[in-house]
Design a protein around this motif. Structure first.
Motif, PDB file in Angstrom:
ATOM      1  N   GLU A 212       0.830  -1.208   0.000  1.00  0.00           N
ATOM      2  CA  GLU A 212       0.000   0.000   0.000  1.00  0.00           C
ATOM      3  C   GLU A 212       0.867   1.261   0.000  1.00  0.00           C
ATOM      4  OE1 GLU A 212      -2.515  -0.428   3.381  1.00  0.00           O
ATOM      5  OE2 GLU A 212      -4.076  -1.527   2.285  1.00  0.00           O
ATOM      6  N   GLU A 213       1.915   1.267   0.832  1.00  0.00           N
ATOM      7  CA  GLU A 213       2.791   2.443   0.919  1.00  0.00           C
ATOM      8  C   GLU A 213       3.498   2.702  -0.407  1.00  0.00           C
ATOM      9  OE1 GLU A 213       3.224   4.740   3.305  1.00  0.00           O
ATOM     10  OE2 GLU A 213       1.537   3.781   4.309  1.00  0.00           O
ATOM     11  N   ILE A 214       3.950   1.650  -1.073  1.00  0.00           N
ATOM     12  CA  ILE A 214       4.623   1.811  -2.367  1.00  0.00           C
ATOM     13  C   ILE A 214       3.676   2.463  -3.372  1.00  0.00           C
ATOM     14  CG2 ILE A 214       5.550   0.555  -4.370  1.00  0.00           C
ATOM     15  CD1 ILE A 214       6.718  -1.477  -2.372  1.00  0.00           C
ATOM     16  N   ILE A 215       2.437   1.973  -3.425  1.00  0.00           N
ATOM     17  CA  ILE A 215       1.481   2.487  -4.412  1.00  0.00           C
ATOM     18  C   ILE A 215       0.982   3.872  -4.033  1.00  0.00           C
ATOM     19  CG2 ILE A 215      -0.716   2.063  -5.576  1.00  0.00           C
ATOM     20  CD1 ILE A 215      -0.255  -0.950  -5.026  1.00  0.00           C
ATOM     21  N   LEU A 216       0.677   4.089  -2.763  1.00  0.00           N
ATOM     22  CA  LEU A 216       0.153   5.387  -2.328  1.00  0.00           C
ATOM     23  C   LEU A 216       1.155   6.509  -2.593  1.00  0.00           C
ATOM     24  CD1 LEU A 216      -1.572   4.377   1.043  1.00  0.00           C
ATOM     25  CD2 LEU A 216      -2.688   5.007  -1.102  1.00  0.00           C
ATOM     26  N   SER A 217       2.450   6.200  -2.510  1.00  0.00           N
ATOM     27  CA  SER A 217       3.471   7.228  -2.754  1.00  0.00           C
ATOM     28  C   SER A 217       3.453   7.698  -4.206  1.00  0.00           C
ATOM     29  CB  SER A 217       4.862   6.687  -2.408  1.00  0.00           C
ATOM     30  OG  SER A 217       5.231   5.623  -3.271  1.00  0.00           O
ATOM     31  N   LEU A 218       2.932   6.880  -5.121  1.00  0.00           N
ATOM     32  CA  LEU A 218       2.909   7.242  -6.541  1.00  0.00           C
ATOM     33  C   LEU A 218       1.959   8.411  -6.824  1.00  0.00           C
ATOM     34  CD1 LEU A 218       2.825   3.638  -8.060  1.00  0.00           C
ATOM     35  CD2 LEU A 218       4.718   5.267  -8.231  1.00  0.00           C
ATOM     36  N   PHE A 219       0.977   8.617  -5.970  1.00  0.00           N
ATOM     37  CA  PHE A 219       0.044   9.716  -6.186  1.00  0.00           C
ATOM     38  C   PHE A 219       0.695  11.074  -5.949  1.00  0.00           C
ATOM     39  CE2 PHE A 219      -2.671   6.074  -5.636  1.00  0.00           C
ATOM     40  CZ  PHE A 219      -3.714   6.303  -6.525  1.00  0.00           C
ATOM     41  N   GLN A 220       1.898  11.076  -5.380  1.00  0.00           N
ATOM     42  CA  GLN A 220       2.650  12.309  -5.165  1.00  0.00           C
ATOM     43  C   GLN A 220       3.537  12.640  -6.366  1.00  0.00           C
ATOM     44  OE1 GLN A 220       2.225  14.082  -2.338  1.00  0.00           O
ATOM     45  NE2 GLN A 220       0.997  12.578  -1.231  1.00  0.00           N
ATOM     46  N   TRP A 221       3.687  11.691  -7.278  1.00  0.00           N
ATOM     47  CA  TRP A 221       4.579  11.911  -8.421  1.00  0.00           C
ATOM     48  C   TRP A 221       3.914  12.860  -9.420  1.00  0.00           C
ATOM     49  CZ3 TRP A 221       7.447   6.832 -10.236  1.00  0.00           C
ATOM     50  CH2 TRP A 221       8.273   6.396  -9.187  1.00  0.00           C
ATOM     51  N   GLU A 222       4.622  13.943  -9.738  1.00  0.00           N
ATOM     52  CA  GLU A 222       4.099  14.910 -10.708  1.00  0.00           C
ATOM     53  C   GLU A 222       4.380  14.453 -12.140  1.00  0.00           C
ATOM     54  OE1 GLU A 222       5.690  18.738  -9.904  1.00  0.00           O
ATOM     55  OE2 GLU A 222       5.047  18.744  -7.812  1.00  0.00           O
ATOM     56  N   ASN A 223       5.591  13.957 -12.357  1.00  0.00           N
ATOM     57  CA  ASN A 223       5.990  13.528 -13.693  1.00  0.00           C
ATOM     58  C   ASN A 223       6.636  12.159 -13.612  1.00  0.00           C
ATOM     59  OD1 ASN A 223       5.434  16.006 -15.343  1.00  0.00           O
ATOM     60  ND2 ASN A 223       6.869  16.900 -13.885  1.00  0.00           N
ATOM     61  N   ALA A 224       6.193  11.257 -14.432  1.00  0.00           N
ATOM     62  CA  ALA A 224       6.775   9.920 -14.484  1.00  0.00           C
ATOM     63  C   ALA A 224       6.334   9.237 -15.772  1.00  0.00           C
ATOM     64  CB  ALA A 224       6.343   9.095 -13.270  1.00  0.00           C
ATOM     65  N   LYS A 225       7.139   8.300 -16.230  1.00  0.00           N
ATOM     66  CA  LYS A 225       6.780   7.486 -17.385  1.00  0.00           C
ATOM     67  C   LYS A 225       6.243   6.145 -16.894  1.00  0.00           C
ATOM     68  CE  LYS A 225      10.285   9.480 -20.446  1.00  0.00           C
ATOM     69  NZ  LYS A 225      11.467   9.202 -21.308  1.00  0.00           N
ATOM     70  N   PHE A 226       5.351   5.568 -17.671  1.00  0.00           N
ATOM     71  CA  PHE A 226       4.838   4.253 -17.293  1.00  0.00           C
ATOM     72  C   PHE A 226       4.720   3.368 -18.521  1.00  0.00           C
ATOM     73  CE2 PHE A 226       0.998   6.529 -18.510  1.00  0.00           C
ATOM     74  CZ  PHE A 226       0.282   5.566 -19.219  1.00  0.00           C
TER      75      PHE A 226
END
Length: 564
Positions: A212-226
């Protein structure tokens, strides 16, 4: 006229393909791009896109059959991919084509994380969603659309790091675990159980918390590639945890503290909200505190966002954050009014299409629908009637960007026709040009675009931002190659406090003029308004590097120091 290949017949998209493709959320866009089919380049207009495909309009003849492979690149959307034509459809003299992408990939700034997660869930995808931001890589594993695991190469995301941070192990136990793992070669999870720090069922709970912590932290990312790797599976020995995506999305956005970002991302404050039909089922899977539950009680399908904020017993920022998170998690929906749903019937859209198709072949009299001997009074009446019907400000809720752009082109031509025919000297010259030549001598798009731009600068200087936005948009539709047209549209949007959109538009200007210190400086101030202090600092510094005497950028850096 469209030329069809003799060897192949154009195929309509089958209902099965259509249903599958539409299960991915689609976004409107209007981007000129080049697509490479069988070694030949074609100029196309992208009109919408999803994780799986892109829709294009094509103005010229095309003889490529359904199933043809191709390559396309749209920098603004972070798309550089292979694909194939899966359907084609003739619409009057144009061709509409749909391309299925080879990969699911892109930028988080273009595809919001919540949309990606819900799309993968709805389509019951199996595989790995990999997200990269600089040197950090995080992976989310899916089985039939459910999240079952996540990994990260960031040290702070390791299981023992999270357990230390949450107080489940002490500092001494932390170092004992590291040494034990190195000595025995056991994984951290196995070491935790072997040393007796957690029981097997407690380990499962700890791993769930880590994922959960790993995924929840992604909502803070402004710019990223996927990128999504279809079909990849986890080894059997890995403990798999099923996580509820609605709960993940809700709590992910609840962690965002940037109130400016939340405010700009919310729908207009007069938007009416209503709960989903099976609200109780959603709430059973989500951890809500008393404040969240109290705010949900205020949503009844009749109150607007502003009305909910006004009657909420909690601070405005907390109410806005909860509403924002509920919308993102699909727990509450935006209510469409009857007027909005019925406003644009197909007849009106067909009327736009018909008039748009006739623009280049019609003279100014035909555009206004009057005879060549019409009096000035008749010309005025015809123009005012047409302007009232086709004014872009009256049709902001049109279904797609391409229809909106066609309406802008129609209104621009109507205005130009009236401008010429309402002035006696200009009308005489125009009539002479018609009588001496069978071709219609109209101003070029670049000339009209320049006039719209100059009118826009006058409007923005007078603080008439809505008018300026309309004029700059018309200028860009007619000529998108001039960086100032993009920049001043961004400044008009900034004047209207539409900061996210303003930043995107000024970035377009910088793609055409990357070393313009003024553009960079204004972008820096917009970043400050959005709360992106680090990005603002870097942008100001870049502007000063280009022009060391840029006082406005220097003042921006001073402001950042004061904030810190």
């Amino acid at each position: 006229m469209l030329l069809l290949s003799k060897k192949y017949q154009w195929l309509e998209m089958s209902s099965e393909i259509d249903r599958d493709n539409r299960r991915f959320k689609r976004y409107d866009c209007y981007k000129e791009t080049q697509v490479l089919f069988e070694g030949k380049k074609y100029n196309l207009q992208a009109i919408n896109y999803s994780l799986r495909g892109i829709g294009f309009y094509f103005d010229e003849s095309l003889t490529i059959p359904v199933g043809s492979p191709g390559h396309f690149k749209i920098e603004d959307l972070g798309i550089d991919d292979d694909g194939k034509i899966i359907w084609c459809k003739k619409i009057d003299s144009k061709l509409r084509i749909g391309i299925e992408r080879k990969t699911i990939s892109g930028l988080l700034s273009v595809y919001p994380l919540d949309d990606i997660l819900f799309d993968l869930k709805q389509n019951e995808m199996n595989g790995v969603l990999e997200l990269r931001k600089e040197a950090i890589t995080k992976k989310i594993f899916f089985k039939k659309g459910d999240i079952i695991f996540a990994t990260s190469n960031k040290t702070e995301d390791r299981l023992i790091e999270i357990m230390l941070k949450t107080g489940r192990i002490t500092n001494d136990q932390y170092y004992q675990l590291i040494n034990f793992s190195k000595r025995t070669g056991k994984s951290q999870g196995a070491a935790i159980v072997a040393l007796g720090y957690l029981k097997p069922d407690e380990l499962t709970s700890a791993i769930r918390n880590q994922i959960e912590e790993i995924i929840l932290s992604l909502f803070q990312w402004e710019n990223a590639k996927f990128i999504f790797f279809d079909g990849h599976v986890l080894p059997d020995k890995i403990i798999k945890i099923r996580l509820d995506i609605t709960n993940i999305v809700y709590n992910g956005y609840k962690r965002i503290s940037n109130i400016v970002y939340i405010k700009n991302s919310l729908p207009p404050v007069d938007t009416v909200l209503l709960p989903v039909h099976n609200l109780s089922n959603f709430l059973n899977n989500i951890k809500l505190d008393k404040m969240d539950k109290d705010i949900i009680e205020l949503i009844n399908g009749n109150r607007s966002i502003q009305e909910i904020i006004n009657i909420s017993p909690y601070e405005t920022r907390n109410t806005m954050k909860t509403l924002f998170s509920l919308i993102k998690a699909r727990i509450i929906n935006i209510k469409k009014s009857d007027l909005q749903e019925d406003k644009y019937d197909q007849e009106f859209i067909d009327k736009i299409e018909d008039l748009y198709q006739r623009l280049d072949s019609s003279d100014y009299y035909s555009i206004l629908g009057v005879e060549k001997w019409a009096t000035l009074d008749k010309i005025k009446k015809a123009y005012y009637a047409a302007a009232k019907e086709f004014h872009p400000d009256k049709h902001k809720e049109l279904p797609t960007e391409i229809v909106k752009n066609k309406l802008n082109a129609i209104f621009t031509h109507l205005t130009e026709a009236y401008k010429v025919l309402s002035q006696s000297d200009e009308r005489i010259k125009y009539d002479q040009s018609l009588s001496t030549s069978h071709t219609i001598k109209k101003k070029s798009n670049k000339e009209i675009a320049r006039e719209k731009y100059e009118e826009g600068t006058i409007a923005i200087n007078r603080g008439k931002y809505d008018e300026a936005i309309k004029l700059f948009e018309q200028a860009l539709y007619l000529d998108s190659t001039v960086p100032d047209y993009h920049f001043y549209l961004g400044m008009a949007l900034k004047g209207n406090k539409k900061y996210n959109e303003a930043a995107r538009i000024i970035n377009n200007a910088l793609k055409l003029a990357p070393f313009n210190s003024e553009y960079l400086t204004e972008l820096g101030y917009i970043f400050l308004q959005l709360g992106f202090v680090l990005r603002a600092k870097g942008t100001f510094e870049k502007a000063i590097k280009i022009d060391s005497n840029n006082e406005h950028a220097i003042a921006g850096l001073r402001k950042i120091k004061e904030l810190q």
